[in-house]
Design a protein around this motif. Structure first.
Motif, mmCIF file in Angstrom:
data_model
loop_
_atom_site.group_PDB
_atom_site.id
_atom_site.type_symbol
_atom_site.label_atom_id
_atom_site.label_comp_id
_atom_site.label_asym_id
_atom_site.label_seq_id
_atom_site.Cartn_x
_atom_site.Cartn_y
_atom_site.Cartn_z
ATOM 1 N N ALA A 80 0.831 -1.207 0.000
ATOM 2 C CA ALA A 80 0.000 0.000 0.000
ATOM 3 C C ALA A 80 0.865 1.257 0.000
ATOM 4 O O ALA A 80 0.565 2.226 -0.711
ATOM 5 C CB ALA A 80 -0.929 -0.002 1.204
ATOM 6 N N MET A 81 1.950 1.251 0.758
ATOM 7 C CA MET A 81 2.824 2.422 0.810
ATOM 8 C C MET A 81 3.418 2.738 -0.559
ATOM 9 O O MET A 81 3.606 3.900 -0.903
ATOM 10 C CB MET A 81 3.953 2.211 1.820
ATOM 11 N N MET A 117 0.786 4.917 -2.558
ATOM 12 C CA MET A 117 0.157 6.086 -1.931
ATOM 13 C C MET A 117 0.527 7.353 -2.690
ATOM 14 O O MET A 117 1.709 7.691 -2.825
ATOM 15 C CB MET A 117 0.594 6.208 -0.478
ATOM 16 N N HIS A 149 0.154 10.444 -1.792
ATOM 17 C CA HIS A 149 0.790 11.491 -0.994
ATOM 18 C C HIS A 149 2.275 11.205 -0.750
ATOM 19 O O HIS A 149 3.010 12.093 -0.326
ATOM 20 C CB HIS A 149 0.035 11.740 0.320
#
Length: 136
Positions: A36-37, A40, A42
């Motif tokens: 998931a990181m 991302m 952001h």
């Protein structure tokens, strides 16, 4: 996460405060999912889910590694994966050899490639490719 593990965590040995101000109590678990990181927006920008190998190159086309705390695939800090450099070297050697001798295409160009999150990250249903020998 070393060796393809897609999630990891730690347990607080003492009360602590994370950089964002979140307070941990002794025994609290902190977990992160590297899969998931890596997607991302952001962290990586609006095109985070796009396959863009050039994001690792600077303006002069030279490889520019990201902070291991941002690209967490091999951990960071004192617990960084001991095999990280060997793994990078292996990937480069194999990629060069394969691309020198073959051109690769998806076996089914209409199939969408998706991931299956397990202890290690798998491609759901496998990734079926056609290896076409290059002619000189």
């Amino acid at each position: 996460m070393c060796m393809g593990v897609s999630k990891d965590g730690r347990v607080a040995e003492t009360d602590d405060i994370l950089p964002d101000g979140y307070e941990l109590k002794k025994g609290d678990g902190v977990y992160y999912i590297s899969y998931a990181m890596g997607r991302m927006s952001h962290i990586w920008g609006d095109d985070a889910e796009d396959f863009k190998p050039e994001r690792w190159l600077n303006d002069n086309g030279v490889f520019q590694p990201e902070s291991p705390f941002k690209f967490i695939a091999f951990h960071a800090g004192p617990r960084i994966c001991l095999g990280r450099d060997f793994s990078y070297r292996q990937m480069k050697i194999m990629t060069i050899a394969l691309l020198h001798f073959f051109q690769f295409n998806l076996a089914d160009k209409t199939r969408k490639v998706t991931y299956k999150t397990m202890f290690t990250l798998h491609i759901d249903g496998g990734l079926h490719l056609l290896a076409i020998p290059r002619t000189k």
